[in-house]
Design an enzyme around this catalytic site. Structure first.
Site, PDB file in Angstrom:
ATOM      1  N   ASP A  67       0.812  -1.212   0.000  1.00  0.00           N
ATOM      2  CA  ASP A  67       0.000   0.000   0.000  1.00  0.00           C
ATOM      3  C   ASP A  67       0.848   1.266   0.000  1.00  0.00           C
ATOM      4  O   ASP A  67       2.069   1.220   0.176  1.00  0.00           O
ATOM      5  CB  ASP A  67      -0.968   0.013   1.201  1.00  0.00           C
ATOM      6  N   ASP A 136      -8.032  -2.402  13.907  1.00  0.00           N
ATOM      7  CA  ASP A 136      -9.399  -2.617  13.399  1.00  0.00           C
ATOM      8  C   ASP A 136      -9.471  -3.858  12.502  1.00  0.00           C
ATOM      9  O   ASP A 136     -10.497  -4.117  11.879  1.00  0.00           O
ATOM     10  CB  ASP A 136      -9.884  -1.371  12.621  1.00  0.00           C
ATOM     11  N   HIS A 138      -7.497  -4.420   9.817  1.00  0.00           N
ATOM     12  CA  HIS A 138      -7.107  -4.241   8.415  1.00  0.00           C
ATOM     13  C   HIS A 138      -5.832  -5.015   8.082  1.00  0.00           C
ATOM     14  O   HIS A 138      -4.962  -5.208   8.936  1.00  0.00           O
ATOM     15  CB  HIS A 138      -6.995  -2.754   8.027  1.00  0.00           C
ATOM     16  N   GLU A 143      -9.742  -1.824   4.874  1.00  0.00           N
ATOM     17  CA  GLU A 143     -10.421  -1.457   6.113  1.00  0.00           C
ATOM     18  C   GLU A 143     -11.735  -2.229   6.257  1.00  0.00           C
ATOM     19  O   GLU A 143     -12.259  -2.761   5.270  1.00  0.00           O
ATOM     20  CB  GLU A 143     -10.712   0.054   6.116  1.00  0.00           C
TER      21      GLU A 143
HETATM   22  C1  F6R Z   1       1.508  -1.481   6.131  1.00  0.00           C
HETATM   23  C2  F6R Z   1       0.189  -2.080   6.202  1.00  0.00           C
HETATM   24  C3  F6R Z   1      -0.613  -2.074   7.459  1.00  0.00           C
HETATM   25  C4  F6R Z   1       0.196  -2.412   8.712  1.00  0.00           C
HETATM   26  C5  F6R Z   1      -0.706  -2.361   9.939  1.00  0.00           C
HETATM   27  C6  F6R Z   1       0.057  -2.647  11.213  1.00  0.00           C
HETATM   28  O1  F6R Z   1       2.049  -1.580   4.835  1.00  0.00           O
HETATM   29  O2  F6R Z   1      -0.254  -2.552   5.214  1.00  0.00           O
HETATM   30  O3  F6R Z   1      -1.657  -3.007   7.323  1.00  0.00           O
HETATM   31  O4  F6R Z   1       0.758  -3.678   8.566  1.00  0.00           O
HETATM   32  O5  F6R Z   1      -1.300  -1.099  10.031  1.00  0.00           O
HETATM   33  O6  F6R Z   1       0.991  -1.628  11.420  1.00  0.00           O
HETATM   34  P1  F6R Z   1       2.072  -1.711  12.598  1.00  0.00           P
HETATM   35  O7  F6R Z   1       3.037  -2.778  12.210  1.00  0.00           O
HETATM   36  O8  F6R Z   1       2.711  -0.349  12.592  1.00  0.00           O
HETATM   37  O9  F6R Z   1       1.313  -2.021  13.835  1.00  0.00           O
END
Ligand code: F6R
Length: 236
Positions: A67, A136, A138, A143
């Site tokens: 992403d 959440d 994701h 989302e």
């Molecule tokens: C990042 C991504 C997100 C993160 C998620 C967890 O490229 O796709 O889904 O993996 O937000 O983020 P952290 O590791 O910072 O808790």
């Protein structure tokens, strides 16, 4: 599903880097699906060390990231392209021309998504997809929604995601409200999936995602339908 609980973030990072390293050793020209965020940083550090020690060769690897924030150019310090360049690509011998991150500044993000899916398909799909998980539920920036979205697509970020990611920006107001994310099709078609999660705040959502029903309101729950998923969780 292989669900591994470890005691420390170091252990999580060592195990995750071991799995990614094994993939690169078994198939030197593999396609790695990569993630940003805090959780993979330790694993990326170990991969860089293995590469520097001559134990790992990324020269034939291609990478596709999950992403990117809408509106951020790759030179922006909070962009995911910048994150990957800084935390991994500049530290391993990967060919930068074979590292792909969706563009957050494309004039038509839906079209960019279509092109990104074609790119992944053209590469023969993803051999190993690394994922984190949001509070959440994701994965990528898929989302909670009424449906699982298959294609790479533009998305508005949830308030909880904006809150969680504000720590990387000077203020919450600076966090982009939209992004482009790989959709569920490319993720679910990856041959193997490795999801890593760290911290007490991830415990409840992991339980919901992997012990509850498959529900697009808990996007990671779709992984219950994938035949080869490893989850590594460290509460500390
Ligand atoms: C990042 C991504 C997100 C993160 C998620 C967890 O490229 O796709 O889904 O993996 O937000 O983020 P952290 O590791 O910072 O808790």
């Amino acid at each position: 599903m292989n669900y591994v609980v470890v005691d420390t973030y170091e252990e999580l990072s060592k195990k995750a880097s071991g799995i990614i390293a094994a993939q690169v050793i078994m198939k030197p020209d593999c396609v790695l699906g990569l993630a940003t965020g805090s959780t993979p940083l330790g694993a990326y550090k170990y991969l860089a060390e293995m590469c520097a020690a001559g134990e790992l060769d990324f020269s034939e690897v291609t990478s596709v990231n999950l992403d990117e924030y809408a509106g951020l150019d790759g030179s922006h310090e909070q962009s995911y392209r910048y994150f990957m360049d800084t935390n991994l690509f500049s530290k391993i011998n990967i060919d930068r021309n074979k590292t792909f991150v969706p563009s957050g500044i494309a004039s038509d993000l839906a079209h960019e998504g279509e092109e990104y899916d074609k790119l992944i398909e053209g590469l023969g799909g993803i051999d190993l997809q690394l994922l984190g998980i949001g509070v959440d539920g994701h994965i990528g920036f898929n989302e909670p929604d009424r449906v699982f979205i298959a294609q790479t697509h533009p998305v508005n970020l949830d308030e909880s995601t904006i809150d969680a990611n504000a720590r990387f920006f000077s203020s919450r107001d600076d966090v982009p409200r939209a992004a482009i994310t790989m959709g569920m099709k490319s993720i679910m078609q990856a041959k193997k999936i490795l999801l890593i999660a760290n911290g007490q705040n991830k415990k409840a959502i992991l339980e919901k995602a992997f012990s509850g029903p498959v529900d697009p309101m808990v996007p990671a729950s779709i992984l219950q339908l994938h035949p080869d998923v490893t989850v590594i969780f460290s509460e500390n």
